[in-house]
Design a protein around this motif. Structure first.
Motif, PDB file in Angstrom:
ATOM      1  N   ARG A 193      -6.990   8.915  -8.736  1.00 13.28           N
ATOM      2  CA  ARG A 193      -6.488   9.357  -7.437  1.00 13.28           C
ATOM      3  C   ARG A 193      -6.401   8.176  -6.465  1.00 13.28           C
ATOM      4  O   ARG A 193      -5.457   8.084  -5.674  1.00 13.28           O
ATOM      5  CB  ARG A 193      -7.403  10.433  -6.858  1.00 13.28           C
ATOM      6  N   THR A 194      -7.379   7.255  -6.510  1.00 14.47           N
ATOM      7  CA  THR A 194      -7.342   6.081  -5.644  1.00 14.47           C
ATOM      8  C   THR A 194      -6.178   5.171  -6.017  1.00 14.47           C
ATOM      9  O   THR A 194      -5.516   4.603  -5.142  1.00 14.47           O
ATOM     10  CB  THR A 194      -8.666   5.308  -5.742  1.00 14.47           C
ATOM     11  N   LYS A 201      -2.704   5.828  -4.498  1.00 15.11           N
ATOM     12  CA  LYS A 201      -2.481   5.551  -3.077  1.00 15.11           C
ATOM     13  C   LYS A 201      -1.888   4.171  -2.835  1.00 15.11           C
ATOM     14  O   LYS A 201      -1.395   3.902  -1.735  1.00 15.11           O
ATOM     15  CB  LYS A 201      -3.804   5.691  -2.316  1.00 15.11           C
ATOM     16  N   THR A 251      -2.369  12.161  -8.929  1.00 12.92           N
ATOM     17  CA  THR A 251      -2.726  12.744  -7.638  1.00 12.92           C
ATOM     18  C   THR A 251      -3.495  14.051  -7.759  1.00 12.92           C
ATOM     19  O   THR A 251      -4.238  14.407  -6.849  1.00 12.92           O
ATOM     20  CB  THR A 251      -1.449  12.988  -6.813  1.00 12.92           C
ATOM     21  N   LYS A 268     -11.959  -2.101  -1.565  1.00 11.92           N
ATOM     22  CA  LYS A 268     -11.519  -0.718  -1.736  1.00 11.92           C
ATOM     23  C   LYS A 268     -11.096  -0.424  -3.173  1.00 11.92           C
ATOM     24  O   LYS A 268     -11.030   0.752  -3.570  1.00 11.92           O
ATOM     25  CB  LYS A 268     -10.345  -0.411  -0.799  1.00 11.92           C
ATOM     26  N   ASN A 269     -10.819  -1.468  -3.944  1.00 17.08           N
ATOM     27  CA  ASN A 269     -10.302  -1.272  -5.297  1.00 17.08           C
ATOM     28  C   ASN A 269     -11.382  -1.396  -6.372  1.00 17.08           C
ATOM     29  O   ASN A 269     -11.059  -1.615  -7.548  1.00 17.08           O
ATOM     30  CB  ASN A 269      -9.186  -2.287  -5.577  1.00 17.08           C
ATOM     31  N   ASP A 274       0.832  -1.205   0.000  1.00 18.04           N
ATOM     32  CA  ASP A 274       0.000   0.000   0.000  1.00 18.04           C
ATOM     33  C   ASP A 274       0.869   1.258   0.000  1.00 18.04           C
ATOM     34  O   ASP A 274       0.594   2.222   0.706  1.00 18.04           O
ATOM     35  CB  ASP A 274      -0.939  -0.002   1.214  1.00 18.04           C
ATOM     36  N   ASN A 291     -11.683  10.042  -9.739  1.00 14.95           N
ATOM     37  CA  ASN A 291     -11.519   9.378  -8.450  1.00 14.95           C
ATOM     38  C   ASN A 291     -10.726   8.086  -8.585  1.00 14.95           C
ATOM     39  O   ASN A 291      -9.959   7.723  -7.687  1.00 14.95           O
ATOM     40  CB  ASN A 291     -12.888   9.082  -7.830  1.00 14.95           C
ATOM     41  N   ALA A 292     -10.906   7.362  -9.683  1.00 19.64           N
ATOM     42  CA  ALA A 292     -10.194   6.099  -9.866  1.00 19.64           C
ATOM     43  C   ALA A 292      -8.692   6.326  -9.954  1.00 19.64           C
ATOM     44  O   ALA A 292      -7.905   5.578  -9.358  1.00 19.64           O
ATOM     45  CB  ALA A 292     -10.709   5.395 -11.114  1.00 19.64           C
ATOM     46  N   ASN A 317      -2.105  -0.868  -7.619  1.00 17.21           N
ATOM     47  CA  ASN A 317      -3.188  -0.273  -8.420  1.00 17.21           C
ATOM     48  C   ASN A 317      -2.646   0.746  -9.414  1.00 17.21           C
ATOM     49  O   ASN A 317      -3.120   0.848 -10.555  1.00 17.21           O
ATOM     50  CB  ASN A 317      -4.220   0.378  -7.512  1.00 17.21           C
TER      51      ASN A 317
END
Length: 392
Positions: free
Chosen positions: A66-67, A70, A58, A103-104, A49, A63-64, A74
């Motif tokens: 940006r996620t 993290k 970033t 979460k993914n 992670d 949203n995908a 991913n």
């Protein structure tokens, strides 16, 4: 082109394959000219992670993306799709969390909207035991980039997005549960390397048998799901990108052809072009030390030539020093008598002392009772002159 963030392994790789471009840095350092150009993007991507700093991910509204930034696994999927051209292949070995973690879901939805699923294989947990000494659940995910598809998601793609609790706190991806596992494997309950309940896949037959079973599985999946027309269509039209090690050819400068204006017909008056007045540029004045001390042209010429000004025989008149006034002093009018007395004092001061006058007799004839001497004035005047130090 190969990326390896570890400097030592990157150097080893560059010596093993000197004809290829090996970069000992992170995948996020790839430049924009290389994006969307590769036929195949393949890697055993990092697990964990760990966040990745990439302004393209970033600082965007998606949203995908940006996620994905993290978590590094991913991030690799979305960055790999960006690096591949249309119709190109992305093949990654990744942890089970990419497909099984709730979460993914945004990341998985982004994947199926921009790529077609070619194959997803749940690899045996004992795949890395002989070489890495670890038992970890991993998946082999092979995708074909297709951002131009305009259709609804298939049932298999919807399963790829969803993750379901199958009991005992174990969450599995619905797509991996719907496909048959590799031959010679058995599913059993156990724990992952972090001690959490997990569904383990154990292969019986050794590493060579795993390779043969995996090859057979991929032959069937790739031949059935690869869109060869899509791959060849964009391969022929893909832009050619040269590596950084190649020297770019010198660009030819194309000069525009001079504009040929048609000659006016006989008797036709054409408007004359307006003349633009060109204003000369005004350079700022340059000052030197002569300007600072108000030297005249004659004094400047003599100073530059090293000559001295010849005496004229006349001494300049000395004016009485003016009293420094402040801003609060009131101006005073000067009368004619005051002006006359000031000029008289100036003339008397400017007169030279006769050379034959004995100064001792002059001071001896003074009445010191009526005119008492100022502090040290008599001693200064009658005593020997102080030594000269070259200063005024």
């Amino acid at each position: 082109m190969a990326f390896d963030k570890d400097l030592l392994t990157g150097k080893i790789l560059s010596h093993l394959y000197p004809e290829y471009k090996v970069r000992a840095e992170g995948f996020e350092r790839i430049e924009k000219p290389f994006m969307g150009t590769f036929d195949v993007v393949a890697s055993n991507i990092p697990f964990g992670d760990v966040a990745v700093f990439d302004p393209e991910y970033t600082g965007v509204a998606d949203n995908a993306r940006r996620t994905a930034a993290k978590s590094i696994h991913n991030y690799f999927f979305l960055k790999g799709l960006d690096a591949a051209r249309e119709g190109g292949i992305v093949a990654f070995i990744t942890s089970e969390g990419v497909l099984s973690s709730p979460k993914n879901e945004l990341v998985r939805r982004y994947i199926v909207k921009n790529a077609n699923i070619m194959s997803v294989v749940r690899l045996p947990n004992n795949l890395f035991t002989d070489h890495a000494g670890t038992e970890v659940g991993s998946d082999l995910v092979i995708l074909q980039k297709d951002t131009t598809k305009n259709r609804e998601l298939s049932e298999q793609e919807k399963r790829f997005i969803r993750a379901t609790d199958i009991g005992d706190g174990i969450i599995e991806n619905e797509y991996t549960m719907s496909v048959a596992p590799l031959p010679n494997t058995k599913m059993q309950h156990g724990t992952d390397p972090y001690g959490k309940p997990a569904l383990l896949t154990i292969h019986h037959g050794g590493i060579r048998a795993m390779g043969e079973d995996l090859k057979e599985h991929l032959d069937i999946a790739v031949s059935a799901n690869l869109n060869i027309d899509l791959y060849n269509r964009y391969r022929q039209g893909a832009p050619e990108v040269k590596l950084e090690t190649e020297k770019s050819a010198a660009k030819e400068t194309v000069q525009p052809e001079p504009e040929v204006k048609p000659e006016p017909a006989a008797g036709q008056n054409l408007p004359r072009p307006e003349k633009r007045e060109e204003k000369p540029e005004i350079a700022p004045p340059v000052m030197d030390l002569y300007d600072l001390f108000n030297f005249s042209q004659e004094e400047r010429r003599l100073a530059q030539s090293g000559l001295k000004k010849k005496p004229t025989g006349k001494k300049p008149k000395r004016t009485a020093p003016s009293k420094q006034r402040s801003l609060f002093d009131q101006p005073q009018a000067t009368t004619a008598n005051q002006t006359t007395s000031i000029n008289k004092v100036e003339e008397e001061t400017a007169r030279p002392t006769p050379p034959n006058v004995d100064m001792e007799q002059v001071y001896a004839a003074m009445d010191w009772n009526t005119n008492p001497p100022i502090n040290g004035f008599y001693e200064a005047m009658m005593g020997p002159p102080p030594p000269s130090n070259g200063q005024n």
